[in-house]
Design a protein around this motif. Sequence first.
Motif, PDB file in Angstrom:
ATOM      1  N   PRO A   1      -6.256  -9.564   2.023  1.00  0.00           N
ATOM      2  CA  PRO A   1      -7.215  -8.862   1.157  1.00  0.00           C
ATOM      3  C   PRO A   1      -6.692  -7.464   0.839  1.00  0.00           C
TER       4      PRO A   1
ATOM      5  N   GLY B   1      -5.365  -0.354  -2.442  1.00  0.00           N
ATOM      6  CA  GLY B   1      -3.967  -0.183  -2.025  1.00  0.00           C
ATOM      7  C   GLY B   1      -3.583   1.251  -1.684  1.00  0.00           C
TER       8      GLY B   1
ATOM      9  N   ILE C   1      -9.620   7.496  -5.479  1.00  0.00           N
ATOM     10  CA  ILE C   1      -8.756   6.327  -5.727  1.00  0.00           C
ATOM     11  C   ILE C   1      -8.976   5.174  -4.752  1.00  0.00           C
TER      12      ILE C   1
ATOM     13  N   ALA D   1     -13.258  -1.454   5.578  1.00  0.00           N
ATOM     14  CA  ALA D   1     -12.284  -2.220   6.371  1.00  0.00           C
ATOM     15  C   ALA D   1     -11.376  -1.321   7.208  1.00  0.00           C
TER      16      ALA D   1
ATOM     17  N   ASN E   1      -4.736 -11.912   6.967  1.00  0.00           N
ATOM     18  CA  ASN E   1      -3.921 -10.718   7.180  1.00  0.00           C
ATOM     19  C   ASN E   1      -3.080 -10.798   8.463  1.00  0.00           C
TER      20      ASN E   1
ATOM     21  N   ALA F   1      -9.820  11.951   1.661  1.00  0.00           N
ATOM     22  CA  ALA F   1      -9.150  12.737   0.617  1.00  0.00           C
ATOM     23  C   ALA F   1      -8.765  11.844  -0.560  1.00  0.00           C
TER      24      ALA F   1
ATOM     25  N   ASP G   1       0.856  -1.192   0.000  1.00  0.00           N
ATOM     26  CA  ASP G   1       0.000   0.000   0.000  1.00  0.00           C
ATOM     27  C   ASP G   1       0.890   1.239   0.000  1.00  0.00           C
TER      28      ASP G   1
ATOM     29  N   LEU H   1      -2.458   3.800   4.320  1.00  0.00           N
ATOM     30  CA  LEU H   1      -1.240   4.506   4.731  1.00  0.00           C
ATOM     31  C   LEU H   1      -0.559   3.830   5.922  1.00  0.00           C
TER      32      LEU H   1
ATOM     33  N   GLU I   1      -9.824  -4.236   9.189  1.00  0.00           N
ATOM     34  CA  GLU I   1      -8.559  -4.305   8.448  1.00  0.00           C
ATOM     35  C   GLU I   1      -8.276  -5.701   7.876  1.00  0.00           C
TER      36      GLU I   1
ATOM     37  N   ALA J   1     -12.966   4.464   7.139  1.00  0.00           N
ATOM     38  CA  ALA J   1     -12.377   5.718   6.658  1.00  0.00           C
ATOM     39  C   ALA J   1     -13.205   6.929   7.076  1.00  0.00           C
TER      40      ALA J   1
ATOM     41  N   ALA K   1      -2.498  -3.432   3.929  1.00  0.00           N
ATOM     42  CA  ALA K   1      -2.746  -4.285   2.754  1.00  0.00           C
ATOM     43  C   ALA K   1      -1.430  -4.795   2.167  1.00  0.00           C
TER      44      ALA K   1
HETATM   45  C1  LIG Z   1      -3.618  10.843  -0.833  1.00  0.00           C
HETATM   46  C2  LIG Z   1      -4.331  10.034   0.223  1.00  0.00           C
HETATM   47  C3  LIG Z   1      -5.275  10.654   1.017  1.00  0.00           C
HETATM   48  C4  LIG Z   1      -5.955   9.918   2.003  1.00  0.00           C
HETATM   49  N1  LIG Z   1      -6.905  10.553   2.748  1.00  0.00           N
HETATM   50  C5  LIG Z   1      -7.617   9.846   3.663  1.00  0.00           C
HETATM   51  C6  LIG Z   1      -8.633  10.482   4.428  1.00  0.00           C
HETATM   52  O1  LIG Z   1      -8.903  11.677   4.286  1.00  0.00           O
HETATM   53  N2  LIG Z   1      -9.313   9.736   5.324  1.00  0.00           N
HETATM   54  C7  LIG Z   1      -9.058   8.393   5.493  1.00  0.00           C
HETATM   55  O2  LIG Z   1      -9.729   7.756   6.291  1.00  0.00           O
HETATM   56  N3  LIG Z   1      -8.080   7.775   4.789  1.00  0.00           N
HETATM   57  C8  LIG Z   1      -7.360   8.456   3.885  1.00  0.00           C
HETATM   58  N4  LIG Z   1      -6.376   7.831   3.160  1.00  0.00           N
HETATM   59  C9  LIG Z   1      -6.051   6.426   3.435  1.00  0.00           C
HETATM   60  C10 LIG Z   1      -6.780   5.383   2.543  1.00  0.00           C
HETATM   61  O3  LIG Z   1      -7.194   5.925   1.308  1.00  0.00           O
HETATM   62  C11 LIG Z   1      -7.967   4.772   3.293  1.00  0.00           C
HETATM   63  O4  LIG Z   1      -7.500   4.032   4.401  1.00  0.00           O
HETATM   64  C12 LIG Z   1      -8.864   3.890   2.423  1.00  0.00           C
HETATM   65  O5  LIG Z   1     -10.028   3.552   3.157  1.00  0.00           O
HETATM   66  C13 LIG Z   1      -8.186   2.600   1.955  1.00  0.00           C
HETATM   67  O6  LIG Z   1      -8.976   2.046   0.922  1.00  0.00           O
HETATM   68  P1  LIG Z   1      -8.330   1.062  -0.150  1.00  0.00           P
HETATM   69  O7  LIG Z   1      -9.418   0.598  -1.049  1.00  0.00           O
HETATM   70  O8  LIG Z   1      -7.173   1.672  -0.813  1.00  0.00           O
HETATM   71  O9  LIG Z   1      -7.877  -0.148   0.792  1.00  0.00           O
HETATM   72  P2  LIG Z   1      -6.479  -0.877   0.912  1.00  0.00           P
HETATM   73  O10 LIG Z   1      -5.399   0.086   1.220  1.00  0.00           O
HETATM   74  O11 LIG Z   1      -6.285  -1.768  -0.250  1.00  0.00           O
HETATM   75  O12 LIG Z   1      -6.758  -1.797   2.198  1.00  0.00           O
HETATM   76  C14 LIG Z   1      -6.942  -1.213   3.455  1.00  0.00           C
HETATM   77  C15 LIG Z   1      -7.319  -2.303   4.472  1.00  0.00           C
HETATM   78  O13 LIG Z   1      -8.574  -2.842   4.128  1.00  0.00           O
HETATM   79  C16 LIG Z   1      -8.503  -4.257   3.945  1.00  0.00           C
HETATM   80  N5  LIG Z   1      -9.458  -4.568   2.884  1.00  0.00           N
HETATM   81  C17 LIG Z   1      -9.582  -3.960   1.683  1.00  0.00           C
HETATM   82  N6  LIG Z   1     -10.612  -4.490   1.015  1.00  0.00           N
HETATM   83  C18 LIG Z   1     -11.145  -5.452   1.799  1.00  0.00           C
HETATM   84  C19 LIG Z   1     -12.232  -6.353   1.660  1.00  0.00           C
HETATM   85  N7  LIG Z   1     -13.003  -6.372   0.579  1.00  0.00           N
HETATM   86  N8  LIG Z   1     -12.492  -7.203   2.679  1.00  0.00           N
HETATM   87  C20 LIG Z   1     -11.744  -7.202   3.814  1.00  0.00           C
HETATM   88  N9  LIG Z   1     -10.701  -6.368   3.985  1.00  0.00           N
HETATM   89  C21 LIG Z   1     -10.418  -5.499   2.994  1.00  0.00           C
HETATM   90  C22 LIG Z   1      -7.057  -4.528   3.615  1.00  0.00           C
HETATM   91  O14 LIG Z   1      -6.679  -5.853   3.966  1.00  0.00           O
HETATM   92  C23 LIG Z   1      -6.366  -3.499   4.496  1.00  0.00           C
HETATM   93  O15 LIG Z   1      -6.318  -3.997   5.796  1.00  0.00           O
HETATM   94  C24 LIG Z   1      -5.667   8.543   2.186  1.00  0.00           C
HETATM   95  C25 LIG Z   1      -4.710   7.924   1.372  1.00  0.00           C
HETATM   96  C26 LIG Z   1      -4.053   8.653   0.398  1.00  0.00           C
HETATM   97  C27 LIG Z   1      -3.039   7.955  -0.470  1.00  0.00           C
END
Ligand SMILES: Cc1cc2nc3c(=O)[nH]c(=O)nc-3n(C[C@H](O)[C@H](O)[C@H](O)COP(=O)(O)OP(=O)(O)OC[C@H]3O[C@@H](n4cnc5c(N)ncnc54)[C@H](O)[C@@H]3O)c2cc1C
Length: 461
Positions: A74, A78, A143, A151, A456, A139, A36, A81, A205, A154, A85
């Motif tokens: 899972p 990605g 993406i 999970a 995980n 934010a 991630d 932070l 998570e 957020a 993942a």
């Molecule tokens: C530029 C930027 C800004 C951000 N701003 C914020 C913000 O304002 N607020 C915030 O809360 N976060 C923020 N984030 C962090 C991130 O985007 C969040 O944590 C988001 O919810 C992760 O979603 P993802 O789909 O990328 O999950 P991933 O990063 O792929 O996975 C996150 C977790 O969820 C689990 N997971 C994913 N899918 C499943 C599933 N289907 N079943 C079971 N487990 C699963 C994974 O195993 C891992 O533990 C930011 C990140 C970036 C890069």
Amino acid sequence: MGVRRWGAMLLDELEKRVPAECIQADADVILAYSQDRAVFEGAGAAAILVMPRSTAEVVAAVEAANAAGVPIVPRGAGTGLTGAANAVDGCLMLSMHRMNAILDIDTTNRTCRVQPGVINSDLKAAVAEHGLFYPPDPASVEISSIGGNVATNAGGLCCVKYGVTRDYVMGLEVVLADGRVMRTGRRTIKSTTGLDLTGLFVGSEGVLGIITEITLKLVPAPPPPATAVAYFDTLEPAGNAIVEIFRQGHEPSLMEIVDQTSLRQVEAVYPMDLDVDAACLLLMQTSGDRADERIAEISAICTAHGATFVYHVDDPHEGDMLIEVRRKVWPAFEHLGKALLPEDVAVPRNRLPELLAGITEIADRNRVLLPTIGHAGDGNMHPLLVFDATDADEVARVRVAFAEIVELALALDGTIAGEHGVGTLKKQFIEDELDPIQLEVQRSVRSLFDPNGRLNPGKAL
Ligand SMILES: Cc1cc2nc3c(=O)[nH]c(=O)nc-3n(C[C@H](O)[C@H](O)[C@H](O)COP(=O)(O)OP(=O)(O)OC[C@H]3O[C@@H](n4cnc5c(N)ncnc54)[C@H](O)[C@@H]3O)c2cc1C
């Protein structure tokens, strides 16, 4: 047995159960799905990547992993932070990105059913066509996936009024560690039947099961917001103004803070005539009934607390341009070509002035570049450590500052992880927040769902 041997066994088990087009054994592709966006958190070497298109294919992948005795990680989009993942050695990476259908939007009951790979902003756009609103807005809205959002529970910019992801999850379909498919929750507004297993999965998570379908609550689309900005000469009065705004019963739909270091960097990269001598800028919005009157009242509170400049507008387009400052902070620091490590701590709102003062002190004492932005209305701050990752001395000071901010938040009755989750990044601090009995109970719950420790491993708890 080496990773390669596990991989061969797993591939064998997968080929018996999962269509070939869902299996990816190419090392470069697997690598691209193994990490991630956490800065310091290393990833292990995954054995195989599986990209299922249906719940049945998730079940088949879980059964194959069990037959081969390998862990499952899972992954949503990605964008996490915290390393949550990231691959672990020999694991099956399960990327949910192809399960990205919006299954239905029910305008009468104001709900929708989605697969976990739907990107948050796509869902927002789809429900907006029906005059509805899905509020959680990290934010990373453009993406990150809804499954990942659930999970990690957020948050985002409008949580101050609308709440976090948890407040919108009504039910789930989950594939358990043994391959059984469980449905949790409800499609009704109310239900008092049984324990809240849906809530247990929100923020879990990926350690309790794999989420394959989500039922979400929607709300009517609010009218365009009114927006205000307020500059302050020092941080303390800004913190006091925030506390007073809530004490007087206001309900802003957005309340963000941008500190001086951030203002200077944004102005340097994207000149927009910001006051770079101010200690901070508060950005605020109100929506709904009397939004324009409310924003004027909030602005007056800022003035009464010593704001040096206050400006408010009703025009949504102009308001959006003002909020742009906040959106530009991260890209402005990316211009420096350095590593960016965002902190994510939260304190009760009334402790915000102390948190802000403490962060400044930590930055000065450790000689680190530490701009601070955050969801001020939630008490959720994102001090952003900006550093040269090749400079060992600087990295050591960054690690100290990072830990000190976490401890400061705890000392102020706060939490180590406001909205990004724990992953591996914050795992070392979890015992500082959760008492031993709670931690023991949480770990027992985890092993009840996953007795063989396959889901995980090494993350979150
Ligand atoms: C530029 C930027 C800004 C951000 N701003 C914020 C913000 O304002 N607020 C915030 O809360 N976060 C923020 N984030 C962090 C991130 O985007 C969040 O944590 C988001 O919810 C992760 O979603 P993802 O789909 O990328 O999950 P991933 O990063 O792929 O996975 C996150 C977790 O969820 C689990 N997971 C994913 N899918 C499943 C599933 N289907 N079943 C079971 N487990 C699963 C994974 O195993 C891992 O533990 C930011 C990140 C970036 C890069």
